[in-house]
Design an enzyme around this catalytic site. Sequence first.
Site, PDB file in Angstrom:
ATOM      1  N   SER A 108       0.850  -1.187   0.000  1.00 44.20           N
ATOM      2  CA  SER A 108       0.000   0.000   0.000  1.00 44.20           C
ATOM      3  C   SER A 108       0.886   1.238   0.000  1.00 44.20           C
ATOM      4  O   SER A 108       2.018   1.201   0.513  1.00 44.20           O
ATOM      5  CB  SER A 108      -0.855  -0.014   1.265  1.00 44.20           C
ATOM      6  N   SER A 109       0.352   2.340  -0.531  1.00 47.24           N
ATOM      7  CA  SER A 109       1.145   3.578  -0.569  1.00 47.24           C
ATOM      8  C   SER A 109       1.408   4.133   0.832  1.00 47.24           C
ATOM      9  O   SER A 109       2.265   5.003   0.992  1.00 47.24           O
ATOM     10  CB  SER A 109       0.436   4.631  -1.421  1.00 47.24           C
ATOM     11  N   CYS A 110       0.698   3.626   1.851  1.00 43.29           N
ATOM     12  CA  CYS A 110       0.921   4.170   3.199  1.00 43.29           C
ATOM     13  C   CYS A 110       2.186   3.625   3.848  1.00 43.29           C
ATOM     14  O   CYS A 110       2.507   3.987   4.971  1.00 43.29           O
ATOM     15  CB  CYS A 110      -0.292   3.941   4.091  1.00 43.29           C
ATOM     16  N   TYR A 137      -0.408  -0.972  10.285  1.00 46.81           N
ATOM     17  CA  TYR A 137      -0.598  -1.630   8.981  1.00 46.81           C
ATOM     18  C   TYR A 137       0.663  -1.466   8.129  1.00 46.81           C
ATOM     19  O   TYR A 137       1.142  -2.420   7.514  1.00 46.81           O
ATOM     20  CB  TYR A 137      -1.813  -0.984   8.309  1.00 46.81           C
ATOM     21  N   LYS A 141       3.222  -4.291   6.429  1.00 48.87           N
ATOM     22  CA  LYS A 141       3.489  -4.351   4.984  1.00 48.87           C
ATOM     23  C   LYS A 141       4.981  -4.188   4.686  1.00 48.87           C
ATOM     24  O   LYS A 141       5.525  -4.843   3.802  1.00 48.87           O
ATOM     25  CB  LYS A 141       2.675  -3.277   4.251  1.00 48.87           C
ATOM     26  N   HIS A 180     -12.826   3.069   3.433  1.00 48.28           N
ATOM     27  CA  HIS A 180     -12.009   4.177   2.935  1.00 48.28           C
ATOM     28  C   HIS A 180     -12.924   5.319   2.497  1.00 48.28           C
ATOM     29  O   HIS A 180     -14.143   5.155   2.393  1.00 48.28           O
ATOM     30  CB  HIS A 180     -11.148   3.695   1.761  1.00 48.28           C
TER      31      HIS A 180
HETATM   32  O1  GFB Z   1      -9.524   6.701   2.775  1.00 47.10           O
HETATM   33  P1  GFB Z   1      -9.160   7.055   4.158  1.00 47.10           P
HETATM   34  O2  GFB Z   1      -9.968   6.460   5.247  1.00 47.10           O
HETATM   35  O3  GFB Z   1      -7.674   6.668   4.479  1.00 47.10           O
HETATM   36  O4  GFB Z   1      -9.268   8.652   4.332  1.00 47.10           O
HETATM   37  P2  GFB Z   1      -6.187   7.221   4.221  1.00 47.10           P
HETATM   38  C1  GFB Z   1      -8.715   9.566   3.411  1.00 47.10           C
HETATM   39  C2  GFB Z   1      -9.050  10.983   3.815  1.00 47.10           C
HETATM   40  O5  GFB Z   1     -10.467  11.221   3.636  1.00 47.10           O
HETATM   41  C3  GFB Z   1      -8.758  11.351   5.273  1.00 47.10           C
HETATM   42  C4  GFB Z   1     -11.007  11.838   4.792  1.00 47.10           C
HETATM   43  O6  GFB Z   1      -8.225  12.655   5.330  1.00 47.10           O
HETATM   44  C5  GFB Z   1     -10.135  11.289   5.921  1.00 47.10           C
HETATM   45  O7  GFB Z   1     -10.241  12.103   7.091  1.00 47.10           O
HETATM   46  N1  GFB Z   1     -12.441  11.541   4.889  1.00 47.10           N
HETATM   47  C6  GFB Z   1     -13.441  12.447   4.772  1.00 47.10           C
HETATM   48  C7  GFB Z   1     -13.012  10.344   5.142  1.00 47.10           C
HETATM   49  N2  GFB Z   1     -14.621  11.896   4.984  1.00 47.10           N
HETATM   50  C8  GFB Z   1     -14.406  10.564   5.217  1.00 47.10           C
HETATM   51  C9  GFB Z   1     -15.263   9.469   5.479  1.00 47.10           C
HETATM   52  O8  GFB Z   1     -16.485   9.576   5.567  1.00 47.10           O
HETATM   53  N3  GFB Z   1     -14.663   8.244   5.635  1.00 47.10           N
HETATM   54  C10 GFB Z   1     -13.301   8.077   5.531  1.00 47.10           C
HETATM   55  N4  GFB Z   1     -12.772   6.845   5.672  1.00 47.10           N
HETATM   56  N5  GFB Z   1     -12.462   9.121   5.308  1.00 47.10           N
HETATM   57  C11 GFB Z   1      -5.687   4.720   4.603  1.00 47.10           C
HETATM   58  C12 GFB Z   1      -4.826   3.956   5.557  1.00 47.10           C
HETATM   59  O9  GFB Z   1      -5.353   6.037   4.813  1.00 47.10           O
HETATM   60  O10 GFB Z   1      -5.420   4.442   3.252  1.00 47.10           O
HETATM   61  C13 GFB Z   1      -4.727   2.543   5.207  1.00 47.10           C
HETATM   62  O11 GFB Z   1      -5.301   4.165   6.870  1.00 47.10           O
HETATM   63  C14 GFB Z   1      -4.486   2.305   3.733  1.00 47.10           C
HETATM   64  O12 GFB Z   1      -3.716   1.967   5.964  1.00 47.10           O
HETATM   65  C15 GFB Z   1      -5.402   3.136   2.881  1.00 47.10           C
HETATM   66  O13 GFB Z   1      -3.166   2.592   3.411  1.00 47.10           O
HETATM   67  C16 GFB Z   1      -5.111   3.013   1.405  1.00 47.10           C
HETATM   68  O14 GFB Z   1      -5.903   7.434   2.779  1.00 47.10           O
HETATM   69  O15 GFB Z   1      -5.910   8.400   5.092  1.00 47.10           O
END
Ligand code: GFB
Length: 309
Positions: A108-110, A137, A141, A180
Amino acid sequence: MNKETKIYIAGHKGMAGSAIWRKLSRAGYTNLLGRTSGELDLRDRLSVNRFFEEESPEVVILAAAKVGGIWANNEFPYEFLMHNLQIQNNVIEAAHNYGIKKFIFLGSSCIYPKHSPQPIKEEYLLSGELEPTNQWYSLAKIAGIKACEALRRQYEKDFVCLMPTNLYGPGDNFDLKTSHVLPALIRKFHEAKNRDHAPVKLWGTGSPMREFMHVDDLASAVLFSLQHKLEETIYNVGTGKDLRIDELAGIIQKLTGHHGEIFWDQSKPDGTPRKLLDVEKLKNKGWQAEIALEEGIIQTYEWYRIAVG
Ligand code: GFB
């Protein structure tokens, strides 16, 4: 490798694994092998070894993992660290012991540092601190990547690690807590539209930037990696384009036909400010993503509407 080669896709019921299964089937691969988590618990070393002993796969694609969005990563650090370590340790070790010809590990890119220079090149791995919300996580990875790198170096094994950017598509998790951002936004705007265009509450400030890739593009990168010799351990897989979360919200709001207000809940974390992958390395080998973001969201929204009925 030919079309009859026995290929085990670990995690073939998940979003990434099922897209890879579809892609390989359509490309004519006839000897695909999959087990649900009920049939084979990848965290159980003995069962994994027994499975490799009985089935003798020749190629393995490891798409099984505990995954989730920013809230889930932050809330369940133990499971994100340990379940992923257990799964990948068992599968990588069995692949090594049973003489697997080719192995593809999905990361993953993280895995890259929180404040990495942009776009992120593969060599920036371990050059800075990780994002705290998903360090658990990421560390798992990174351990998987290093195991593959060690096998390449010490035993000359053809183990390759693909690092996809944020994925979305059919089969995604639409649970509002654990998903996500992209599927969460599809569901939030869709449901709010059906509640007379009620306001929608989103997380963070909306300013972080993310790169999104349709899972069918990841599947095409996996197929490409099976069909080509890749000399290095890690290859980034992305579109090379990113956007702000509030821009993404605007696109999804438009595509779902929601006309209400958007609120930003700033008590929720933003996570990494930006994580745009440098995708030149795989592009130079001849692969690139093809599905435009809007087209991919429209297709995923259609899938979601059918799935929820
Ligand atoms: O996709 P996401 O949950 O994960 O959140 P990451 C991306 C951004 O969207 C963050 C915002 O800045 C969240 O605060 N966001 C806004 C929301 N509204 C929402 C919502 O309703 N739900 C969610 N989920 N986010 C993950 C990693 O990071 O990316 C994992 O935690 C993995 O490990 C994955 O690598 C690909 O992009 O921040």
